[in-house]
Design an enzyme around this catalytic site. Sequence first.
Site, PDB file in Angstrom:
ATOM      1  N   PRO A 258       2.558   8.758   4.707  1.00 26.63           N
ATOM      2  CA  PRO A 258       2.943   7.410   5.126  1.00 26.63           C
ATOM      3  C   PRO A 258       2.482   6.332   4.156  1.00 26.63           C
ATOM      4  O   PRO A 258       1.746   6.598   3.199  1.00 26.63           O
ATOM      5  CB  PRO A 258       2.217   7.277   6.462  1.00 26.63           C
ATOM      6  CG  PRO A 258       0.929   8.008   6.216  1.00 26.63           C
ATOM      7  CD  PRO A 258       1.282   9.177   5.321  1.00 26.63           C
TER       8      PRO A 258
ATOM      9  N   LYS B 117       6.345  14.031  -0.754  1.00 33.03           N
ATOM     10  CA  LYS B 117       7.320  12.968  -0.505  1.00 33.03           C
ATOM     11  C   LYS B 117       6.534  11.775   0.034  1.00 33.03           C
ATOM     12  O   LYS B 117       6.295  11.658   1.219  1.00 33.03           O
ATOM     13  CB  LYS B 117       8.370  13.428   0.505  1.00 33.03           C
ATOM     14  CG  LYS B 117       9.719  12.703   0.394  1.00 33.03           C
ATOM     15  CD  LYS B 117       9.674  11.211   0.670  1.00 33.03           C
ATOM     16  CE  LYS B 117       9.429  10.914   2.123  1.00 33.03           C
ATOM     17  NZ  LYS B 117       9.468   9.435   2.409  1.00 33.03           N
TER      18      LYS B 117
ATOM     19  N   GLU C 207       8.450   5.382   0.654  1.00 39.57           N
ATOM     20  CA  GLU C 207       9.152   4.562  -0.337  1.00 39.57           C
ATOM     21  C   GLU C 207       8.558   3.164  -0.460  1.00 39.57           C
ATOM     22  O   GLU C 207       8.763   2.490  -1.480  1.00 39.57           O
ATOM     23  CB  GLU C 207      10.639   4.473   0.020  1.00 39.57           C
ATOM     24  CG  GLU C 207      11.435   5.710  -0.350  1.00 39.57           C
ATOM     25  CD  GLU C 207      11.035   6.934   0.467  1.00 39.57           C
ATOM     26  OE1 GLU C 207      10.999   8.037  -0.124  1.00 39.57           O
ATOM     27  OE2 GLU C 207      10.747   6.805   1.678  1.00 39.57           O
TER      28      GLU C 207
ATOM     29  N   GLY D 222       3.031  10.567  10.281  1.00 44.69           N
ATOM     30  CA  GLY D 222       4.012   9.534  10.546  1.00 44.69           C
ATOM     31  C   GLY D 222       4.199   9.326  12.034  1.00 44.69           C
ATOM     32  O   GLY D 222       3.323   9.675  12.838  1.00 44.69           O
TER      33      GLY D 222
ATOM     34  N   GLU E 253       0.397  14.867  12.077  1.00 44.07           N
ATOM     35  CA  GLU E 253      -0.548  13.819  12.473  1.00 44.07           C
ATOM     36  C   GLU E 253       0.315  12.619  12.800  1.00 44.07           C
ATOM     37  O   GLU E 253       0.853  11.966  11.919  1.00 44.07           O
ATOM     38  CB  GLU E 253      -1.532  13.538  11.338  1.00 44.07           C
ATOM     39  CG  GLU E 253      -2.727  12.700  11.777  1.00 44.07           C
ATOM     40  CD  GLU E 253      -2.535  11.225  11.456  1.00 44.07           C
ATOM     41  OE1 GLU E 253      -2.227  10.460  12.411  1.00 44.07           O
ATOM     42  OE2 GLU E 253      -2.684  10.842  10.292  1.00 44.07           O
TER      43      GLU E 253
ATOM     44  N   CYS F 296      -3.428   4.640  12.557  1.00 45.33           N
ATOM     45  CA  CYS F 296      -3.130   5.377  13.788  1.00 45.33           C
ATOM     46  C   CYS F 296      -4.371   5.579  14.650  1.00 45.33           C
ATOM     47  O   CYS F 296      -4.255   5.997  15.805  1.00 45.33           O
ATOM     48  CB  CYS F 296      -2.489   6.718  13.463  1.00 45.33           C
ATOM     49  SG  CYS F 296      -3.409   7.681  12.255  1.00 45.33           S
TER      50      CYS F 296
ATOM     51  N   GLU G 171       2.114   1.599  20.628  1.00 49.80           N
ATOM     52  CA  GLU G 171       1.193   1.379  19.520  1.00 49.80           C
ATOM     53  C   GLU G 171       1.635   0.131  18.755  1.00 49.80           C
ATOM     54  O   GLU G 171       2.742   0.080  18.220  1.00 49.80           O
ATOM     55  CB  GLU G 171       1.205   2.601  18.592  1.00 49.80           C
ATOM     56  CG  GLU G 171       0.202   2.542  17.460  1.00 49.80           C
ATOM     57  CD  GLU G 171       0.251   3.795  16.606  1.00 49.80           C
ATOM     58  OE1 GLU G 171      -0.765   4.120  15.972  1.00 49.80           O
ATOM     59  OE2 GLU G 171       1.309   4.447  16.562  1.00 49.80           O
TER      60      GLU G 171
END
Length: 545
Positions: free
Chosen positions: A210, A235, A238, A288, A310, A344, A446
């Site tokens: 993330p 990955k 972005e 994420g 996670e 998180c 959240e």
Amino acid sequence: MLLHFPVKASCLTGCAALQLAPMRFFSPGSSGTDTREVASAVGIRKDTTSVELLSRLKDKSILHTSGWISGEWTHGSSKNGTFEVQNPATGTLLATMPLMKVNETRAAIAAADSVFPEWRRHTAKERSNILKRWQTEILAHAEDLATILTSEGGKPLAEARAEIASGAASVEWMAEECRRVEGDVLQSTGSDRRMLTLKQPVGVVGAITPWNFPFSMITRKVAPALAAGCTVVIKPAELTPLSAVALAELAERAGLPDGVLNVVFGDAPAIGHELATNIDVRKIGFTGSTSVGKALAATAAGHVKRISLELGGNAPLIVFDDADLELASAGVVASALRNAGQTCVCANRVFVHESVHDKLADMVASRVQKLRLGDGLSPDTNIGPLISEAAVAKVTAHVDDAVAKGAKVLVGGKKASLASPLSNGTFFEPTVLGDATIDMRLFKEETFGPLIPFFKFGSTSEVVQLANNTEYGLAAYFFTKDLAKAWRTAEDLEYGMVGINDVAITNEAAPFGGVKQSGLGREQSKYGIQEFLDIKYVCMGLGSN
């Protein structure tokens, strides 16, 4: 913490613009002063990267605007277009990156798969030594890495430095842990055989990370994977890809063989789907949102891939009537407002015993009023920007909903308007709300922003029930001086991690992960490397006696 990030696609003005790999902006030991001339000398367009960011780096060669596949910096196909990376504090362009898609992802997976047999044959000591050199490179470039991290993610520089240190510690831990991977000799069922177990790397790993911790979320996944003997395709988000490519640069300098670590980014859904469905990828590690994690798990299940998740959190922080209120008030602010509330494990719901509620609310409000909102690169900033306008809109919606249902704004409560050059930044005032109730959105959802809502409670059984009343189960915190209450509450809270009189609970030696819909598996600690190992049973017949 989303897998599917919106990106701005734009057409390149010519094929020549794509022939920029390798994108090394500066030699490690060079000492030029005009960064525009340096960029021009290596063929970088003026709009490809931020001259201001380059000027802040001592070693400019760790900044790249390319993917990393099989030991080469690459832009991928010229037909894909590009996306922009922006500084959330100022709204200015940091870099223009290639929009990589399925073909680039397949190339990265193929590279990782081709070198996996060689990498797994490296001894634990050899892998350990490479990881230790990687840690050394990270620490040697800590200030540059923190500058990149703050520029693309917005968090204050002090927090960025702490994240770099945490990431380096994860690499060091796994460099040591890989030498402690052991099988067992089992008690045989007969004298004519011997039985044993081996632990072996699972294979190619897809690591999807993330934007809120763009450095440490990578090292948490990559370090144990490499330590176990796996190869990796990363990955990154972005919104924050520059930290990932800087890490790849330093891994190469540490001597990691070509193809063992690869980085792709751009079309997030396409890349994620390829990682989840490609038969050569044997394991997915994802951090994420819960919604994206569920979709990823469902896709991976169709190919029977191992997966670690996670996911989201809705962390409660409980302050009992016997708590040290100075300690508790400091803990509330530190937990809820870390990275502007964009973690998180942030305290999302603060439950305070009715007898001390007003006093603690005043103490927390006083602390929050002293915090300084601003650019994370400024040394006196305590709270940086949110990552995007969408994040600002969500916090605004939560505050508006709460106020409409009776909450009182004690501090903050609205989007912040700062003077130029921060006038285009995505800032929200750190906010404290009193009289929060369970019918408000902020109780169920959240927030992921700088919001501290206070709820009153009367009994231990009541507050434990309130704390557990969520689909999430990542982290929880409480403050009390009563030892018996501490034991019972810790056991009754339905969370993977619990902090008692402490909110700084994460480190490389402790297992990180949740229960319920907050995820599967554990990162960090001695348990983290096990997520990347298969157990093989071997039965050896000895023949008749």
